[in-house]
Every structure is written in structure tokens, then in C-alpha cells.
Scaffold this active site. Structure first.
Site, PDB file in Angstrom:
ATOM      1  N   ASP A 179     -73.691  48.351 -15.300  1.00 50.65           N
ATOM      2  CA  ASP A 179     -72.885  47.180 -14.989  1.00 50.65           C
ATOM      3  C   ASP A 179     -73.797  46.108 -14.409  1.00 50.65           C
ATOM      4  O   ASP A 179     -74.652  46.401 -13.562  1.00 50.65           O
ATOM      5  CB  ASP A 179     -71.783  47.552 -13.979  1.00 50.65           C
ATOM      6  N   ASN A 187     -72.023  33.474 -14.516  1.00 55.99           N
ATOM      7  CA  ASN A 187     -71.266  32.546 -15.368  1.00 55.99           C
ATOM      8  C   ASN A 187     -70.862  31.294 -14.603  1.00 55.99           C
ATOM      9  O   ASN A 187     -70.961  30.173 -15.122  1.00 55.99           O
ATOM     10  CB  ASN A 187     -70.017  33.243 -15.915  1.00 55.99           C
ATOM     11  N   HIS A 192     -71.485  29.956 -18.971  1.00 55.25           N
ATOM     12  CA  HIS A 192     -71.209  31.124 -19.811  1.00 55.25           C
ATOM     13  C   HIS A 192     -72.295  31.311 -20.872  1.00 55.25           C
ATOM     14  O   HIS A 192     -72.538  32.445 -21.307  1.00 55.25           O
ATOM     15  CB  HIS A 192     -69.833  30.981 -20.482  1.00 55.25           C
ATOM     16  N   ASP A 196     -74.208  34.757 -21.604  1.00 56.30           N
ATOM     17  CA  ASP A 196     -74.427  35.413 -22.903  1.00 56.30           C
ATOM     18  C   ASP A 196     -75.897  35.762 -23.096  1.00 56.30           C
ATOM     19  O   ASP A 196     -76.237  36.834 -23.615  1.00 56.30           O
ATOM     20  CB  ASP A 196     -73.959  34.499 -24.043  1.00 56.30           C
ATOM     21  N   ASP A 222     -69.564  42.780 -19.237  1.00 62.64           N
ATOM     22  CA  ASP A 222     -70.921  43.048 -18.758  1.00 62.64           C
ATOM     23  C   ASP A 222     -71.162  44.536 -18.564  1.00 62.64           C
ATOM     24  O   ASP A 222     -72.039  44.920 -17.796  1.00 62.64           O
ATOM     25  CB  ASP A 222     -71.169  42.299 -17.444  1.00 62.64           C
ATOM     26  N   ARG A 242     -86.333  53.359 -14.846  1.00 64.20           N
ATOM     27  CA  ARG A 242     -87.236  52.500 -15.626  1.00 64.20           C
ATOM     28  C   ARG A 242     -86.507  51.243 -16.105  1.00 64.20           C
ATOM     29  O   ARG A 242     -87.051  50.136 -16.064  1.00 64.20           O
ATOM     30  CB  ARG A 242     -87.802  53.274 -16.816  1.00 64.20           C
TER      31      ARG A 242
END
Length: 316
Positions: A179, A187, A192, A196, A222, A242
Site C-alpha cells: 500500500d 494526489n 492526480h 498516476d 494504490d 529490497r
């Protein structure tokens, strides 16, 4: 279309113009609808949303003119996804409803006129060339249905198919939910479009830090997921560390000045009797535990900084 899906839009544009010049002269032809689809994809890739909307609408109109229902349905699907990308959930819902109505009409027409359906099937098999065209079209539609258009990762449907098959086959497998921290703030503060780009960059980093036989997918918004085949939870944790480090060290200023991005990851190994839902639930719990730990560490760091500043300001 292949150039667009590879991200080579600079090559796609001249190829599209050359192809448009070779279309049949008659306006009512299924290739006109196909050209609308390509134009919609190209405009989408370049974030030219008004052009993308018009091209999607052209796809539907041209497909309806020649009664090419698969392309008409595809046009509705693309239009819905474009509206969703632009933060227009009501318009996206209207497009999805139109798509569902089309599907229902096809089912009704199929039941009401079996003879016509059989005749269409016979016509579709008339030549090897027709079959090849239908096969190519089916592959394109399948790619669209199994791939997230923004990140080019597997979408939720594709991931669930892979995961259920892997769990049914047994063996060692781990799953990691990912997440993006404070993505709404990205955003709100940077736009936005930047959001993206952040998702696309994280997807690229995921592809770089997983093995060829692992599955990286975007679930929604997300949220991402990794299906790590043959990996114990310990190995999965190492892979997650990692990836976390790669995201933290990435130069996000190239996307937007002052942008900082971090992720939270929770990994869990398959246990006896696990379903996909129970495995995802444990991964989800581990991810939120990681979020809480990160938040606590951040708060502790702030407290220590405040204490240090207080000591420095105190009188001798």
C-alpha cells in the site's frame, strides 16, 4: 496498438496515420471502429482525456454502424475506465451500465434467434482469414481484460486466477500486500497526474525486484500485491525489504519537486487449509501492523527531536 502497449507512443502515432490512410473508403466498416479503439488508447497513454473520450465514443458509434458488438462493448469499457481515471465515478458507472445492457441484449437476442446465431457462427468460419482476424481480436481483448492499463501489471482478475491455481496446486507460496503511504496527499498536493506517475514507477520497481515466475499485480487504487512462488515467509520478507528500500531511495523529485513516497508491505506464507481470502487477510493484517510501526517510529523520532531542541534551549 503494440507500440502503445510498449509505451512507444512516438512510434505509434505515425504508424496510426499510415494505417488510417489505408482504411477502406466506405465509412461503414469494422476497421473504422478498430481505429477508434487505437486512437482512444493512444490519447489515453498521452493523458489527452478529451481526445480519449471522443475516440472511445467513435469506437462505439462505428461498431454499432456495422453491428460489431464485441468492439462496441470494448468501447463502452474503455470509456468507463477513462471516466474513472478522471475521477468521474458517476459517468464511469453510466458507461458500465450501458455495457451491462448491451451484454443483456446480446443474451436475449441469442436466445430469441438461435438460427441467426448459428448463421453468424458459420459466416465467421467462412475462411482462414476470418478466423485469424477473430483470433487476433480475441487476444487483444484478453490482454485488455487481464492487464491493468495504467501500470501494465496484472489486474485483480488475473492475479486471483494465478493465486487460486497456485494454492490449489499446493507447495510453498507467500503473498505480500503493498500500500502506498498517504497516497491521497500525493494526489491532493501534487495532482492526480503525478499520482498516476507514482503508481507507474512503483509498478516498474516491482517488476525489477521480483523473479520471473512471481506475479506482480495492481489490486485497485494504490494497492498492489506480489505472489511469490516457492518462497517462505522469510524469503518474502527479504524481497519486501529490497522493494521498500528501492522505493525510498528512488529519486521522486524527477516526478514532482518535493515529492516523497514510501510504501507499507505485509507478507504471509501459505498455511495448511488456507484459501486466497484467508492468506490475503493475514497479509493485510501484517501490512497494517507495518503501517502502525512506521507511524510509531515517526512519532518517536519527532518526540526525540523536540526533547533535544528543548534541552538545547534550557538555561545553564
Amino acid at each position: 496498438m503494440a507500440q502503445i502497449w510498449k509505451g512507444a507512443t512516438a512510434y505509434a502515432q505515425p504508424e496510426l496515420q499510415q494505417t488510417l490512410a489505408q482504411l477502406p473508403e466506405q465509412e461503414r466498416h469494422w476497421l473504422v471502429a478498430l481505429a477508434g479503439w487505437v486512437q482512444a488508447e493512444l490519447a489515453w497513454a498521452r493523458r489527452l482525456w478529451p481526445q480519449a473520450r471522443r475516440a472511445a465514443a467513435q469506437t462505439v458509434t462505428a461498431a454499432d454502424a456495422v453491428q460489431h458488438e464485441p468492439l462496441a462493448q470494448l468501447g463502452e469499457l474503455i470509456a468507463s475506465q477513462i471516466e474513472e481515471q478522471q475521477g468521474q465515478p458517476q459517468r464511469a458507472l453510466q458507461r458500465m451500465r450501458a455495457l451491462r445492457e448491451r451484454e443483456a441484449r446480446v443474451r436475449i437476442a441469442s436466445l430469441a434467434s438461435r438460427e441467426a446465431t448459428v448463421q453468424w457462427q458459420l459466416d465467421a468460419r467462412r475462411s482462414e482469414r476470418d478466423r485469424a482476424q477473430l483470433a487476433d481480436e480475441a487476444l487483444r481483448l484478453e490482454k485488455l481484460s487481464m492487464e491493468d492499463p495504467l501500470t501494465e501489471l496484472a489486474n485483480r482478475r488475473s492475479f486471483e486466477d494465478h493465486a487460486r491455481a497456485q494454492l490449489a496446486g499446493g507447495g510453498v507460496v507467500s503473498l505480500a500486500l503493498i500500500d502506498v503511504d498517504h497516497f491521497k496527499q500525493v494526489n491532493d498536493r501534487h495532482s492526480h497526474l503525478v499520482g498516476d506517475q507514482v503508481l507507474s514507477q512503483i509498478a516498474r520497481l516491482m517488476r525489477q525486484h521480483v523473479r520471473e515466475h512471481d506475479v506482480a499485480a495492481r489490486l485497485a487504487g494504490d494497492e498492489f500485491v506480489l505472489l511469490l512462488r516457492g518462497a517462505t515467509e522469510e524469503i518474502a520478507q527479504q524481497a519486501c525489504l529490497r522493494l521498500d528500500e528501492a522505493v525510498r531511495k528512488h529519486d521522486w523529485s524527477t516526478v514532482s519537486e518535493g515529492l516523497q513516497v514510501s510504501i507499507s508491505i505485509g507478507a504471509a506464507q501459505r498455511q495448511e487449509g488456507d484459501t486466497l481470502e484467508t492468506l490475503m487477510a493475514r497479509s493485510d493484517a501484517a501490512m497494517y501492523a507495518a503501517k502502525r510501526e512506521r507511524k510509531s517510529a515517526a512519532m518517536a523520532g519527532t518526540w526525540l527531536t523536540d526533547e533535544s531542541e528543548g534541552e538545547g534551549d534550557s538555561p545553564d
